[in-house]
Write an enzyme that holds these catalytic residues in place. Structure first.
Site, PDB file in Angstrom:
ATOM      1  N   ASP A 171     -29.917 -12.610  32.232  1.00 18.16           N
ATOM      2  CA  ASP A 171     -30.169 -12.733  30.809  1.00 18.16           C
ATOM      3  C   ASP A 171     -29.059 -13.623  30.256  1.00 18.16           C
ATOM      4  O   ASP A 171     -28.317 -14.245  31.037  1.00 18.16           O
ATOM      5  CB  ASP A 171     -30.256 -11.365  30.126  1.00 18.16           C
ATOM      6  CG  ASP A 171     -28.938 -10.614  30.095  1.00 18.16           C
ATOM      7  OD1 ASP A 171     -27.918 -11.102  30.647  1.00 18.16           O
ATOM      8  OD2 ASP A 171     -28.907  -9.512  29.516  1.00 18.16           O
ATOM      9  N   HIS A 172     -28.931 -13.691  28.951  1.00 17.75           N
ATOM     10  CA  HIS A 172     -27.909 -14.558  28.352  1.00 17.75           C
ATOM     11  C   HIS A 172     -26.494 -14.115  28.744  1.00 17.75           C
ATOM     12  O   HIS A 172     -25.628 -14.954  28.953  1.00 17.75           O
ATOM     13  CB  HIS A 172     -28.056 -14.589  26.827  1.00 17.75           C
ATOM     14  CG  HIS A 172     -28.138 -13.239  26.204  1.00 17.75           C
ATOM     15  ND1 HIS A 172     -29.326 -12.514  26.176  1.00 17.75           N
ATOM     16  CD2 HIS A 172     -27.202 -12.460  25.629  1.00 17.75           C
ATOM     17  CE1 HIS A 172     -29.098 -11.360  25.582  1.00 17.75           C
ATOM     18  NE2 HIS A 172     -27.827 -11.289  25.251  1.00 17.75           N
ATOM     19  N   CYS A 174     -27.088  -9.152  34.431  1.00 15.33           N
ATOM     20  CA  CYS A 174     -27.073  -9.042  32.971  1.00 15.33           C
ATOM     21  C   CYS A 174     -25.661  -8.633  32.560  1.00 15.33           C
ATOM     22  O   CYS A 174     -24.723  -8.830  33.326  1.00 15.33           O
ATOM     23  CB  CYS A 174     -28.148  -8.086  32.464  1.00 15.33           C
ATOM     24  SG  CYS A 174     -27.998  -6.362  32.961  1.00 15.33           S
ATOM     25  N   GLY A 175     -25.504  -8.092  31.385  1.00 19.27           N
ATOM     26  CA  GLY A 175     -24.172  -7.709  30.934  1.00 19.27           C
ATOM     27  C   GLY A 175     -23.566  -6.599  31.770  1.00 19.27           C
ATOM     28  O   GLY A 175     -22.427  -6.698  32.220  1.00 19.27           O
ATOM     29  N   THR A 176     -24.344  -5.540  31.993  1.00 21.49           N
ATOM     30  CA  THR A 176     -23.853  -4.399  32.772  1.00 21.49           C
ATOM     31  C   THR A 176     -24.561  -4.216  34.104  1.00 21.49           C
ATOM     32  O   THR A 176     -24.054  -3.524  34.977  1.00 21.49           O
ATOM     33  CB  THR A 176     -24.040  -3.083  31.987  1.00 21.49           C
ATOM     34  OG1 THR A 176     -25.445  -2.873  31.784  1.00 21.49           O
ATOM     35  CG2 THR A 176     -23.298  -3.109  30.673  1.00 21.49           C
ATOM     36  N   MET A 203     -31.308  -4.324  33.595  1.00 24.66           N
ATOM     37  CA  MET A 203     -32.112  -5.020  34.595  1.00 24.66           C
ATOM     38  C   MET A 203     -32.595  -4.047  35.671  1.00 24.66           C
ATOM     39  O   MET A 203     -33.752  -4.105  36.089  1.00 24.66           O
ATOM     40  CB  MET A 203     -31.302  -6.149  35.239  1.00 24.66           C
ATOM     41  CG  MET A 203     -31.024  -7.317  34.320  1.00 24.66           C
ATOM     42  SD  MET A 203     -32.417  -8.446  34.302  1.00 24.66           S
ATOM     43  CE  MET A 203     -31.590  -9.996  34.033  1.00 24.66           C
ATOM     44  N   HIS A 211     -29.140   2.465  53.388  1.00 22.16           N
ATOM     45  CA  HIS A 211     -29.631   3.836  53.224  1.00 22.16           C
ATOM     46  C   HIS A 211     -30.860   3.944  52.334  1.00 22.16           C
ATOM     47  O   HIS A 211     -31.652   4.868  52.499  1.00 22.16           O
ATOM     48  CB  HIS A 211     -28.527   4.729  52.646  1.00 22.16           C
ATOM     49  CG  HIS A 211     -27.439   5.011  53.620  1.00 22.16           C
ATOM     50  ND1 HIS A 211     -26.521   5.995  53.414  1.00 22.16           N
ATOM     51  CD2 HIS A 211     -27.108   4.431  54.805  1.00 22.16           C
ATOM     52  CE1 HIS A 211     -25.669   6.031  54.439  1.00 22.16           C
ATOM     53  NE2 HIS A 211     -26.003   5.074  55.285  1.00 22.16           N
ATOM     54  N   ARG A 227     -33.360   9.097  59.256  1.00 21.52           N
ATOM     55  CA  ARG A 227     -33.418  10.046  58.136  1.00 21.52           C
ATOM     56  C   ARG A 227     -33.502   9.324  56.797  1.00 21.52           C
ATOM     57  O   ARG A 227     -34.094   9.828  55.845  1.00 21.52           O
ATOM     58  CB  ARG A 227     -32.221  10.993  58.170  1.00 21.52           C
ATOM     59  CG  ARG A 227     -30.887  10.368  57.833  1.00 21.52           C
ATOM     60  CD  ARG A 227     -29.751  11.402  57.953  1.00 21.52           C
ATOM     61  NE  ARG A 227     -28.490  10.882  57.484  1.00 21.52           N
ATOM     62  CZ  ARG A 227     -27.666  10.116  58.165  1.00 21.52           C
ATOM     63  NH1 ARG A 227     -27.988   9.753  59.411  1.00 21.52           N
ATOM     64  NH2 ARG A 227     -26.530   9.703  57.651  1.00 21.52           N
ATOM     65  N   HIS A 228     -32.945   8.113  56.740  1.00 27.51           N
ATOM     66  CA  HIS A 228     -33.021   7.326  55.506  1.00 27.51           C
ATOM     67  C   HIS A 228     -34.461   6.851  55.279  1.00 27.51           C
ATOM     68  O   HIS A 228     -34.925   6.797  54.143  1.00 27.51           O
ATOM     69  CB  HIS A 228     -32.067   6.142  55.560  1.00 27.51           C
ATOM     70  CG  HIS A 228     -30.668   6.544  55.884  1.00 27.51           C
ATOM     71  ND1 HIS A 228     -29.911   7.339  55.055  1.00 27.51           N
ATOM     72  CD2 HIS A 228     -29.888   6.294  56.970  1.00 27.51           C
ATOM     73  CE1 HIS A 228     -28.727   7.554  55.594  1.00 27.51           C
ATOM     74  NE2 HIS A 228     -28.695   6.931  56.768  1.00 27.51           N
TER      75      HIS A 228
END
Length: 147
Positions: A8-9, A65-67, A71, A98, A132-133
Site C-alpha cells: 500500500d502507500h 503495508c504499514g504494519t 494485508m 510448519h 504432523r504439520h
C-alpha cells in the site's frame, strides 16, 4: 519461482528494494502495485496478490503495508491462502515449514530494509515439513472448504 508482490502507500517505499532482492535470489516477480506512494486501500492490493497465488498464477506472495497486519487479515479471507504477518526471519521460515504459508506480510513501519530482506529470504527458502504439520494444515483446509 514466481513471486507476487504488492504494497500500500505505507509499504511502497520498501517495495522496490524487496522486488530487486527477490530477483537477486533468482525468482521472477509479478508486481501488483501500486505504482506510486499515493494513498490506496490496502485490501485491494492484498486481494490481487492472494488471488494470483490461490489461482496458481504465482507460487508465493509478499505483502508490505504499514504494519503487515491489515494485508494479512485481507489475504487470509481468500480461500487457499495462509498468510503469516511477521517481523523477523524465524517466524517467516516457520510460517513456511510448519504452516505451509503461501503469502507473507510485514510492515515497512515495523522493519527496515535489511530485516525485510532477511524475512523474505527465510520465507522463500523455507520448505513445508509435512508430517504432523500437514495434519494441522489439513484441519485448516477442511474447515475452509466447509465454510
Amino acid at each position: 519461482m514466481k513471486i507476487a508482490i504488492a504494497s500500500d502507500h505505507a509499504g511502497f517505499i520498501l517495495k522496490p528494494a524487496i522486488v530487486d532482492y527477490i530477483r537477486e535470489l533468482g525468482h521472477e516477480v509479478k508486481d501488483f502495485g501500486p505504482s506510486d506512494d499515493g494513498r490506496v486501500n490496502y485490501p485491494d492490493y492484498a486481494l490481487k496478490v492472494s488471488e494470483s497465488v490461490a489461482g496458481g498464477e504465482c507460487d508465493l506472495g509478499v505483502l508490505i503495508c504499514g504494519t503487515g497486519i491489515g494485508m494479512a487479515i485481507t489475504a487470509n479471507k481468500v480461500k487457499g491462502i495462509r498468510c503469516g504477518s511477521v517481523s523477523e526471519s524465524y517466524s517467516a521460515r516457520m510460517s513456511r515449514e510448519h504452516n505451509n504459508a503461501n503469502v507473507i506480510s510485514f510492515g515497512a513501519r515495523v522493519v527496515g530494509e535489511d530485516i525485510a530482506k532477511d524475512i523474505v529470504k527465510a520465507f522463500l527458502e523455507g520448505e513445508f515439513k509435512g508430517g504432523r504439520h500437514g495434519d494441522r494444515v489439513k484441519i485448516i483446509r477442511d474447515y475452509e472448504s466447509c465454510h
